[in-house]
Scaffold this motif. Structure first.
Motif, PDB file in Angstrom:
ATOM      1  N   TYR A 100       0.861  -1.136  -0.214  1.00 14.15           N
ATOM      2  CA  TYR A 100      -0.112  -0.115  -0.057  1.00 14.15           C
ATOM      3  C   TYR A 100       0.761   1.191  -0.079  1.00 14.15           C
ATOM      4  CZ  TYR A 100      -3.238   3.644   1.055  1.00 14.15           C
ATOM      5  OH  TYR A 100      -4.161   4.828   0.969  1.00 14.15           O
ATOM      6  N   ASN A 101       0.480   2.116  -0.984  1.00 10.31           N
ATOM      7  CA  ASN A 101       1.015   3.620  -0.803  1.00 10.31           C
ATOM      8  C   ASN A 101       0.153   4.515  -1.491  1.00 10.31           C
ATOM      9  OD1 ASN A 101       2.371   5.802  -1.974  1.00 10.31           O
ATOM     10  ND2 ASN A 101       4.334   4.842  -1.921  1.00 10.31           N
ATOM     11  N   ASP A 106       2.768  -8.591   7.331  1.00 13.44           N
ATOM     12  CA  ASP A 106       2.871  -8.637   8.720  1.00 13.44           C
ATOM     13  C   ASP A 106       1.851  -7.680   9.522  1.00 13.44           C
ATOM     14  OD1 ASP A 106       5.255  -9.881   8.467  1.00 13.44           O
ATOM     15  OD2 ASP A 106       6.371  -8.049   7.960  1.00 13.44           O
ATOM     16  N   PHE A 107       0.538  -8.242   8.943  1.00 13.92           N
ATOM     17  CA  PHE A 107      -0.733  -7.350   9.291  1.00 13.92           C
ATOM     18  C   PHE A 107      -0.838  -7.521  10.744  1.00 13.92           C
ATOM     19  CE2 PHE A 107      -5.250  -7.001   9.716  1.00 13.92           C
ATOM     20  CZ  PHE A 107      -5.382  -5.637   9.651  1.00 13.92           C
ATOM     21  N   SER A 108      -0.580  -8.660  11.413  1.00 15.78           N
ATOM     22  CA  SER A 108      -0.718  -9.144  12.766  1.00 15.78           C
ATOM     23  C   SER A 108       0.115  -8.061  13.834  1.00 15.78           C
ATOM     24  CB  SER A 108      -0.794 -10.492  13.051  1.00 15.78           C
ATOM     25  OG  SER A 108       0.792 -10.918  12.920  1.00 15.78           O
ATOM     26  N   GLN A 109       1.036  -7.458  13.169  1.00 19.25           N
ATOM     27  CA  GLN A 109       2.072  -6.542  13.940  1.00 19.25           C
ATOM     28  C   GLN A 109       1.620  -4.962  13.723  1.00 19.25           C
ATOM     29  OE1 GLN A 109       3.951  -8.395  15.960  1.00 19.25           O
ATOM     30  NE2 GLN A 109       3.025 -10.155  15.045  1.00 19.25           N
ATOM     31  N   SER A 110       0.575  -4.912  12.951  1.00 21.28           N
ATOM     32  CA  SER A 110       0.550  -3.609  12.377  1.00 21.28           C
ATOM     33  C   SER A 110      -0.278  -2.621  13.398  1.00 21.28           C
ATOM     34  CB  SER A 110      -0.570  -3.604  11.160  1.00 21.28           C
ATOM     35  OG  SER A 110      -1.945  -3.972  11.398  1.00 21.28           O
ATOM     36  N   GLY A 111      -1.014  -3.153  14.337  1.00 25.60           N
ATOM     37  CA  GLY A 111      -1.722  -2.404  15.276  1.00 25.60           C
ATOM     38  C   GLY A 111      -3.122  -2.281  14.905  1.00 25.60           C
ATOM     39  N   TYR A 112      -3.590  -2.609  13.671  1.00 24.36           N
ATOM     40  CA  TYR A 112      -4.954  -2.685  13.006  1.00 24.36           C
ATOM     41  C   TYR A 112      -5.506  -3.932  13.140  1.00 24.36           C
ATOM     42  CZ  TYR A 112      -2.505   1.234  10.956  1.00 24.36           C
ATOM     43  OH  TYR A 112      -1.540   2.279  10.636  1.00 24.36           O
ATOM     44  N   CYS A 113      -4.745  -4.927  13.528  1.00 29.00           N
ATOM     45  CA  CYS A 113      -5.525  -6.304  13.326  1.00 29.00           C
ATOM     46  C   CYS A 113      -6.264  -6.471  14.705  1.00 29.00           C
ATOM     47  CB  CYS A 113      -4.331  -7.204  13.474  1.00 29.00           C
ATOM     48  SG  CYS A 113      -4.767  -8.982  13.075  1.00 29.00           S
ATOM     49  N   GLY A 173      -8.522   2.587  12.556  1.00 27.83           N
ATOM     50  CA  GLY A 173      -6.963   3.295  12.605  1.00 27.83           C
ATOM     51  C   GLY A 173      -6.217   3.302  11.072  1.00 27.83           C
ATOM     52  N   MET A 174      -6.689   2.252  10.302  1.00 28.06           N
ATOM     53  CA  MET A 174      -6.177   2.210   9.042  1.00 28.06           C
ATOM     54  C   MET A 174      -6.212   3.543   8.120  1.00 28.06           C
ATOM     55  SD  MET A 174      -6.626  -1.615   7.641  1.00 28.06           S
ATOM     56  CE  MET A 174      -6.127  -1.197   5.770  1.00 28.06           C
ATOM     57  N   ASP A 175      -7.010   4.345   8.572  1.00 27.48           N
ATOM     58  CA  ASP A 175      -7.135   5.584   7.817  1.00 27.48           C
ATOM     59  C   ASP A 175      -5.982   6.494   8.153  1.00 27.48           C
ATOM     60  OD1 ASP A 175      -7.781   5.848  10.434  1.00 27.48           O
ATOM     61  OD2 ASP A 175      -9.029   7.550  10.062  1.00 27.48           O
ATOM     62  N   GLN A 176      -5.034   6.079   9.061  1.00 26.59           N
ATOM     63  CA  GLN A 176      -3.698   6.757   9.304  1.00 26.59           C
ATOM     64  C   GLN A 176      -2.543   6.495   8.303  1.00 26.59           C
ATOM     65  OE1 GLN A 176      -3.333   9.363  11.764  1.00 26.59           O
ATOM     66  NE2 GLN A 176      -5.603   8.802  11.713  1.00 26.59           N
ATOM     67  N   LEU A 177      -3.031   5.406   7.461  1.00 29.37           N
ATOM     68  CA  LEU A 177      -2.323   5.200   6.265  1.00 29.37           C
ATOM     69  C   LEU A 177      -2.187   6.395   5.204  1.00 29.37           C
ATOM     70  CD1 LEU A 177      -2.774   1.288   5.849  1.00 29.37           C
ATOM     71  CD2 LEU A 177      -0.815   2.228   6.817  1.00 29.37           C
ATOM     72  N   TYR A 178      -3.236   6.916   5.224  1.00 33.77           N
ATOM     73  CA  TYR A 178      -3.636   7.994   4.261  1.00 33.77           C
ATOM     74  C   TYR A 178      -4.041   9.034   4.869  1.00 33.77           C
ATOM     75  CZ  TYR A 178      -4.435   9.714  -0.454  1.00 33.77           C
ATOM     76  OH  TYR A 178      -4.187  10.276  -1.919  1.00 33.77           O
ATOM     77  N   ARG A 234      -2.069  15.247  -0.334  1.00 32.44           N
ATOM     78  CA  ARG A 234      -0.543  15.500  -0.927  1.00 32.44           C
ATOM     79  C   ARG A 234       0.294  16.184   0.207  1.00 32.44           C
ATOM     80  NH1 ARG A 234      -4.283  16.759  -5.405  1.00 32.44           N
ATOM     81  NH2 ARG A 234      -4.321  15.071  -6.831  1.00 32.44           N
ATOM     82  N   ILE A 235      -0.346  17.240   0.563  1.00 33.49           N
ATOM     83  CA  ILE A 235       0.492  18.001   1.789  1.00 33.49           C
ATOM     84  C   ILE A 235       0.827  17.230   2.678  1.00 33.49           C
ATOM     85  CG2 ILE A 235       0.494  19.588   3.463  1.00 33.49           C
ATOM     86  CD1 ILE A 235      -1.304  21.374   1.603  1.00 33.49           C
ATOM     87  N   ALA A 236       0.309  16.040   3.201  1.00 33.11           N
ATOM     88  CA  ALA A 236       0.720  15.262   4.249  1.00 33.11           C
ATOM     89  C   ALA A 236       1.994  14.443   3.789  1.00 33.11           C
ATOM     90  CB  ALA A 236      -0.526  14.431   4.673  1.00 33.11           C
ATOM     91  N   LEU A 237       1.818  13.924   2.651  1.00 27.28           N
ATOM     92  CA  LEU A 237       2.719  13.059   2.119  1.00 27.28           C
ATOM     93  C   LEU A 237       4.113  13.966   1.499  1.00 27.28           C
ATOM     94  CD1 LEU A 237       1.020  11.051  -0.560  1.00 27.28           C
ATOM     95  CD2 LEU A 237       1.849  10.245   1.582  1.00 27.28           C
ATOM     96  N   VAL A 238       3.893  15.030   1.316  1.00 31.75           N
ATOM     97  CA  VAL A 238       4.985  15.783   0.884  1.00 31.75           C
ATOM     98  C   VAL A 238       5.761  16.510   2.103  1.00 31.75           C
ATOM     99  CG1 VAL A 238       5.583  18.486   0.038  1.00 31.75           C
ATOM    100  CG2 VAL A 238       4.219  16.743  -1.239  1.00 31.75           C
ATOM    101  N   ASN A 239       5.190  16.682   3.106  1.00 35.49           N
ATOM    102  CA  ASN A 239       5.711  17.203   4.176  1.00 35.49           C
ATOM    103  C   ASN A 239       6.837  15.861   4.861  1.00 35.49           C
ATOM    104  OD1 ASN A 239       4.745  19.454   4.818  1.00 35.49           O
ATOM    105  ND2 ASN A 239       2.910  18.633   5.956  1.00 35.49           N
ATOM    106  N   GLU A 240       6.388  14.612   4.778  1.00 32.94           N
ATOM    107  CA  GLU A 240       7.194  13.864   5.032  1.00 32.94           C
ATOM    108  C   GLU A 240       8.558  13.561   4.035  1.00 32.94           C
ATOM    109  OE1 GLU A 240       5.455  10.017   5.117  1.00 32.94           O
ATOM    110  OE2 GLU A 240       3.820  10.721   6.619  1.00 32.94           O
ATOM    111  N   THR A 241       8.385  14.014   2.807  1.00 30.02           N
ATOM    112  CA  THR A 241       9.363  14.073   1.711  1.00 30.02           C
ATOM    113  C   THR A 241      10.295  15.002   1.946  1.00 30.02           C
ATOM    114  OG1 THR A 241       8.032  12.887   0.008  1.00 30.02           O
ATOM    115  CG2 THR A 241       9.882  14.384  -0.810  1.00 30.02           C
ATOM    116  N   LEU A 242       9.885  16.372   2.141  1.00 31.82           N
ATOM    117  CA  LEU A 242      10.751  17.511   2.532  1.00 31.82           C
ATOM    118  C   LEU A 242      11.422  17.284   3.841  1.00 31.82           C
ATOM    119  CD1 LEU A 242       8.306  20.386   1.919  1.00 31.82           C
ATOM    120  CD2 LEU A 242      10.162  19.483   0.292  1.00 31.82           C
TER     121      LEU A 242
END
Length: 270
Positions: free
Chosen positions: A38-39, A54-61, A157-162, A197-205
């Motif tokens: 997922y990206n 490794d979904f069982s270790q993700s915190g969403y399982c 909590g999976m919404d935190q992925l995006y 996009r801003i959330a992603l770009v902040n991580e990039t910058l």
């Protein structure tokens, strides 16, 4: 081999046993789980799915996925609770098929069976989709899904992925030194796609050095859709911002044959 359908009732924490059947609910012989990590920058084709390894270790399982299935431990669902289902889970071997349940899946009409020509009235039914909203493979500990918006209704909590930038985060981004934002355009006017996009770009910058940032700005300017003067992009509207965000994500490219300038709609790292 027995197949099991379990259900999650709204406002109740545990899973309930709905039914046991020898009939295969999903045709696993024809099931191909073509998973792509997922990206949010990656768009998938119809025959593909996203995957979280490794979904069982993700915190969403969900807790019941991490244990061996023992249906005796799950209470039989009460008839009154069937209309309160939020999702069901069909278990076939080591595959867990999840389907969200909403009002569109309840059918309460007069009907008759083609096998038994008798009219039925007070027998509402719940329909099952041919493809589940999410599939968990216990053998390789991987969750497969097509839409994050659907999967996160099951796995909280999976919404935190995006995630999308908050208005405060958006305002902070617009105040960056490399942007000159018009007074007629501000954080309140930034659309949800650009906030994501801003959330992603902040991580990039945050990962780039000052020299790398300058190189990114020059690269974006080379595709010439937004005015760039004195080290600043002039942002007049949401499209201007989108173009700069695309540039920071390095989505622009020029075809080797023909020299056509393009923007990548989807990105997969190789």
């Amino acid at each position: 081999m027995a197949n099991y359908i379990l259900g999650k009732v709204k406002r109740k924490q545990k899973m309930f046993r709905v039914l046991v059947t020898e009939t295969e609910v999903y045709n696993t012989d024809e099931l191909i789980l073509n998973g792509i990590d997922y990206n949010p920058s990656t768009l998938i084709e119809n025959e593909e799915t996203y995957q979280l390894t490794d979904f069982s270790q993700s915190g969403y399982c969900l807790d019941f996925l991490t244990n061996e299935l023992n249906t005796v431990e799950h209470d039989q669902i009460l008839k009154v609770d069937l209309k309160k289902l939020s999702f069901i889970c069909t278990v076939q071997d080591n595959l867990y098929f999840f389907q969200i349940i909403n009002s569109s899946f309840f059918i309460s009409k007069k009907w008759f069976s083609v096998d038994e020509l008798t009219l039925e009235t007070e027998k509402p039914i719940i329909t099952i989709n041919p493809f589940a909203d999410a599939i968990y493979n216990k053998l390789n500990d991987t969750l497969y899904f097509k839409k994050l918006t659907s999967a996160q209704k099951i796995f909280k909590g999976m919404d935190q992925l995006y995630k999308e930038a908050t208005e405060a985060e958006t305002q902070t981004f617009l105040e960056n030194d490399f942007l000159e934002v018009s007074q007629d355009y501000g954080a309140i006017l930034v659309t949800i796609p650009n906030r994501k996009r801003i959330a992603l770009v902040n991580e990039t910058l945050n990962k780039l050095s000052d020299n790398e940032k300058i190189a990114i700005y020059d690269y974006t300017n080379a595709y010439g859709q937004v005015t760039y003067e004195n080290g600043k992009f002039k942002i007049e509207n949401d499209d201007d911002l989108k173009f700069v965000l695309w540039g920071i994500e390095q989505r622009f490219y020029t075809t080797q044959i023909g020299g056509e300038k393009r923007v990548a709609n989807s990105i997969i790292s190789i």
